[in-house]
Design a protein around this motif. Structure first.
Motif, mmCIF file in Angstrom:
data_model
loop_
_atom_site.group_PDB
_atom_site.id
_atom_site.type_symbol
_atom_site.label_atom_id
_atom_site.label_comp_id
_atom_site.label_asym_id
_atom_site.label_seq_id
_atom_site.Cartn_x
_atom_site.Cartn_y
_atom_site.Cartn_z
ATOM 1 N N ALA A 340 21.989 56.455 31.448
ATOM 2 C CA ALA A 340 22.550 57.280 32.526
ATOM 3 C C ALA A 340 23.737 56.568 33.181
ATOM 4 C CB ALA A 340 21.472 57.583 33.579
ATOM 5 N N LEU A 341 23.588 55.267 33.397
ATOM 6 C CA LEU A 341 24.672 54.513 34.053
ATOM 7 C C LEU A 341 25.892 54.428 33.135
ATOM 8 C CD1 LEU A 341 22.608 51.623 35.687
ATOM 9 C CD2 LEU A 341 23.723 53.512 36.888
ATOM 10 N N LEU A 342 25.620 54.218 31.841
ATOM 11 C CA LEU A 342 26.717 54.164 30.870
ATOM 12 C C LEU A 342 27.494 55.492 30.891
ATOM 13 C CD1 LEU A 342 27.206 51.709 29.047
ATOM 14 C CD2 LEU A 342 26.053 52.929 27.199
ATOM 15 N N GLY A 343 26.755 56.580 30.945
ATOM 16 C CA GLY A 343 27.371 57.917 30.988
ATOM 17 C C GLY A 343 28.208 58.117 32.245
ATOM 18 N N LYS A 344 27.868 57.396 33.312
ATOM 19 C CA LYS A 344 28.624 57.535 34.568
ATOM 20 C C LYS A 344 29.783 56.541 34.636
ATOM 21 C CE LYS A 344 24.708 59.178 37.283
ATOM 22 N NZ LYS A 344 24.454 59.482 38.668
ATOM 23 N N GLY A 345 30.018 55.831 33.550
ATOM 24 C CA GLY A 345 31.175 54.942 33.494
ATOM 25 C C GLY A 345 30.902 53.522 33.949
ATOM 26 N N TYR A 346 29.640 53.135 34.062
ATOM 27 C CA TYR A 346 29.333 51.749 34.457
ATOM 28 C C TYR A 346 29.547 50.802 33.270
ATOM 29 C CZ TYR A 346 27.361 53.003 38.970
ATOM 30 O OH TYR A 346 27.211 53.442 40.257
ATOM 31 N N GLU A 347 29.887 49.552 33.587
ATOM 32 C CA GLU A 347 29.987 48.521 32.544
ATOM 33 C C GLU A 347 28.619 47.846 32.475
ATOM 34 O OE1 GLU A 347 33.413 45.822 32.971
ATOM 35 O OE2 GLU A 347 32.060 44.228 32.305
ATOM 36 N N ILE A 348 27.912 48.070 31.386
ATOM 37 C CA ILE A 348 26.531 47.593 31.290
ATOM 38 C C ILE A 348 26.437 46.371 30.374
ATOM 39 C CG2 ILE A 348 24.163 48.242 30.597
ATOM 40 C CD1 ILE A 348 25.119 49.823 32.963
ATOM 41 N N HIS A 349 25.695 45.367 30.838
ATOM 42 C CA HIS A 349 25.407 44.178 30.020
ATOM 43 C C HIS A 349 23.888 44.075 29.941
ATOM 44 C CE1 HIS A 349 29.603 42.882 30.433
ATOM 45 N NE2 HIS A 349 29.495 43.440 31.632
ATOM 46 N N ILE A 350 23.380 43.811 28.751
ATOM 47 C CA ILE A 350 21.911 43.794 28.607
ATOM 48 C C ILE A 350 21.443 42.474 28.014
ATOM 49 C CG2 ILE A 350 19.914 44.885 27.510
ATOM 50 C CD1 ILE A 350 21.519 47.502 27.490
ATOM 51 N N TYR A 351 20.486 41.863 28.724
ATOM 52 C CA TYR A 351 19.836 40.668 28.175
ATOM 53 C C TYR A 351 18.405 41.037 27.790
ATOM 54 C CZ TYR A 351 17.105 36.441 27.955
ATOM 55 O OH TYR A 351 16.244 35.472 27.535
ATOM 56 N N ASP A 352 18.046 40.800 26.547
ATOM 57 C CA ASP A 352 16.636 40.931 26.137
ATOM 58 C C ASP A 352 16.443 40.053 24.907
ATOM 59 O OD1 ASP A 352 14.136 41.740 24.972
ATOM 60 O OD2 ASP A 352 14.142 43.396 26.419
ATOM 61 N N LYS A 353 15.793 38.911 25.084
ATOM 62 C CA LYS A 353 15.730 37.961 23.961
ATOM 63 C C LYS A 353 14.880 38.509 22.815
ATOM 64 C CE LYS A 353 11.973 35.279 25.868
ATOM 65 N NZ LYS A 353 11.600 34.348 26.855
#
Ligand SMILES: NC(=O)c1ccc[n+]([C@@H]2O[C@H](COP(=O)([O-])OP(=O)(O)OC[C@H]3O[C@@H](n4cnc5c(N)ncnc54)[C@H](O)[C@@H]3O)[C@@H](O)[C@H]2O)c1
Length: 457
Positions: A340-353
């Motif tokens: 949803a945030l990506l769709g609203k134009g947010y710059e998303i960074h994801i950490y999941d080892k």
């Protein structure tokens, strides 16, 4: 101990009888002369199991008297219980008129009382009432809360029909107080009552009764809805619920009772949906079971609203799988938030080892690239890279390594969806999804209040 009880109805009458049984001297007060007369004749004001002999015994021993004279009741006791009715209005608001009247009477009586007095609210009231009663007493008495008197919240948990038994054997005794004197007095007052004595914040004690009773109501309708589905399938619902209650690890237990983020994973969404669909196919109406999924979806929206309220576009998500220690992304609620945030134009960074590892080793790679086409390229196993690149850090599971994040990144905004911290001393902005602020830093508290205002508009 000398105590007075304002209100000799159901709860007041049981309280008077039981306090006298515990050896205390009790003065009952009521506006009803009839009830006062009954008590003074050694008779209860209600019909209830075990109450008659207790009232008679207390009266005969000289431990129980009643009066309409509130001045007398206050001046001859050290604790005054308020146990008057708190009926609901048509809209569901509480009528606190009776409580406020008693507060004024006690306040007026305290004007010329020199000793410290404890007022205990036993009636069921919403958070904030204790504070308001304190203000009324201060105004009516000209005395100061904390110095001359205090107000304790001591909710009653008895059930009609087993009221005396319940009073004498409560699951726990709860006292909300900000006064050490009151804390000590109440431990003494209830020393012969079994069960844990819990002394806590006033507002925690005030809301407890509503949480308990709403949950009891939820248990009843849940049991009934399961029963209605079972009946339509010719299954013995009582056997089902009996076995349900035998699971004291996951069903009848504290497990899952932690305010936090939406549920996800491969089982809860799928299986609760299957039961809903089964009920639908059987033409059995199950409004409570149907309401579970919308409530869960709402919690995802709440997370999005909080992140948006921070007014920053660079968001780091710490944990993408549905819980710590797994790479399972099926129905992971944070995936919906990230998309949803990506769709609203947010710059998303994801950490999941774990997810990053399964991408590298190809164990879950097909699922990830097929189901998360927007996200799979931005998942990394480098926690520092994500934290450095983001203004807002969203903690989505209880991985131990996230506990160092506030200390390592003191200027980042932290949104905690899982109560990673019990208490936090943090310079930056911290917000939990379903709890009020736990940051001990006062400057940060002001910031969060401003944020909440921002969220509202
Ligand atoms: N009944 C229950 O099972 C139960 C259980 C737990 C908690 N509670 C809560 O306890 C509170 C009392 O409930 P109840 O069922 O005993 O109510 P009730 O209506 O039976 O009794 C209230 C009494 O207060 C008296 N009263 C009213 N104004 C007064 C005043 N100014 N001074 C002195 N007395 C006054 C009334 O005459 C009445 O006798 C409510 O808030 C209720 O929600 C009730």
């Amino acid at each position: 101990m000398n105590i007075s009880i304002f209100g000799l109805g159901y709860v007041g009458c049981v309280g008077a009888a039981c306090c006298a049984k515990l050896g205390h001297h009790v003065i009952g007060n009521d506006v009803s002369e009839n009830k006062v007369n009954l008590i003074n004749q050694g008779k209860p004001t209600i019909i209830e199991a075990d109450i008659e002999p207790l009232i008679k015994e207390a009266h005969d021993k000289g431990l129980l008297e009643a009066t309409t004279d509130y001045h007398y009741a206050v001046h001859n006791s050290e604790i005054s219980f308020i146990v008057v009715g708190t009926p609901s209005s048509k809209e569901g608001h509480l009528n606190l008129g009776y409580i406020y009247n008693v507060a004024e009477q006690i306040g007026a009586a305290l004007k010329d009382k020199d000793e410290f007095h404890i007022i205990a609210i036993r009636s069921t009231v919403l958070p904030g009432t204790n504070k308001k009663v304190g203000e009324i007493v201060e105004k009516a008495s000209g005395k100061s809360r904390g110095k001359d008197f205090t107000i304790v919240s001591n909710p009653e948990f008895l059930r009609e029909g087993t009221a005396v038994q319940d009073y004498m054997n409560p699951p726990l005794t709860l006292v909300g107080t900000d006064s050490e004197i009151a804390d000590k007095k109440f431990r003494e007052l209830y020393k012969d009552i079994p069960g844990e004595f819990i002394s806590t914040d006033i507002e925690v004690a005030e809301i407890m009764k509503y949480v308990n009773n709403t949950y009891h109501a939820l248990k009843i309708v849940f049991g009934n809805e399961v029963g209605n589905i079972c009946k339509a399938l010719n299954i013995d619902s009582h056997k089902v619920m009996e076995i349900f209650c035998k699971d004291t690890q996951l069903n009848i237990s504290p497990y899952y009772f932690k305010p936090g983020f939406a549920y996800g994973g491969s089982c809860l969404p799928k299986d609760s949906k299957a039961l809903r669909t089964l009920a639908h196919d059987l033409y059995v109406d199950v409004p409570v079971i149907n309401a579970i999924n919308p409530s869960n979806e709402l919690q995802k929206k709440n997370a999005i609203d909080i992140i948006e309220s921070k007014g920053k576009k660079k968001v780091g998500i710490l944990g993408l799988s549905f819980k710590a220690g797994t790479d399972d992304l099926r129905c992971s609620p944070i995936v919906d938030v990230a998309e949803a945030l990506l769709g609203k134009g947010y710059e998303i960074h994801i950490y999941d080892k774990n997810v990053a590892k399964s991408q590298k080793t190809n164990t879950n790679a097909d699922f990830i690239s097929a189901k998360l086409p927007h996200l799979h390229s931005i998942i990394t196993d480098d926690l520092n890279e994500v934290c450095n690149a983001s203004d807002v850090l969203v903690i989505t599971n209880k991985e131990k390594e996230f506990s160092d994040v506030p200390a390592m990144y003191p200027n980042k905004i932290i949104v905690d969806l899982v109560r990673q911290f019990k208490e936090l001393d943090y310079e930056g902005n911290y917000e939990g999804i379903s709890w009020s602020n736990i940051n001990v830093n006062p400057a940060q508290n002001n910031e969060i209040i401003r944020d909440m205002v921002k969220t509202e508009f």
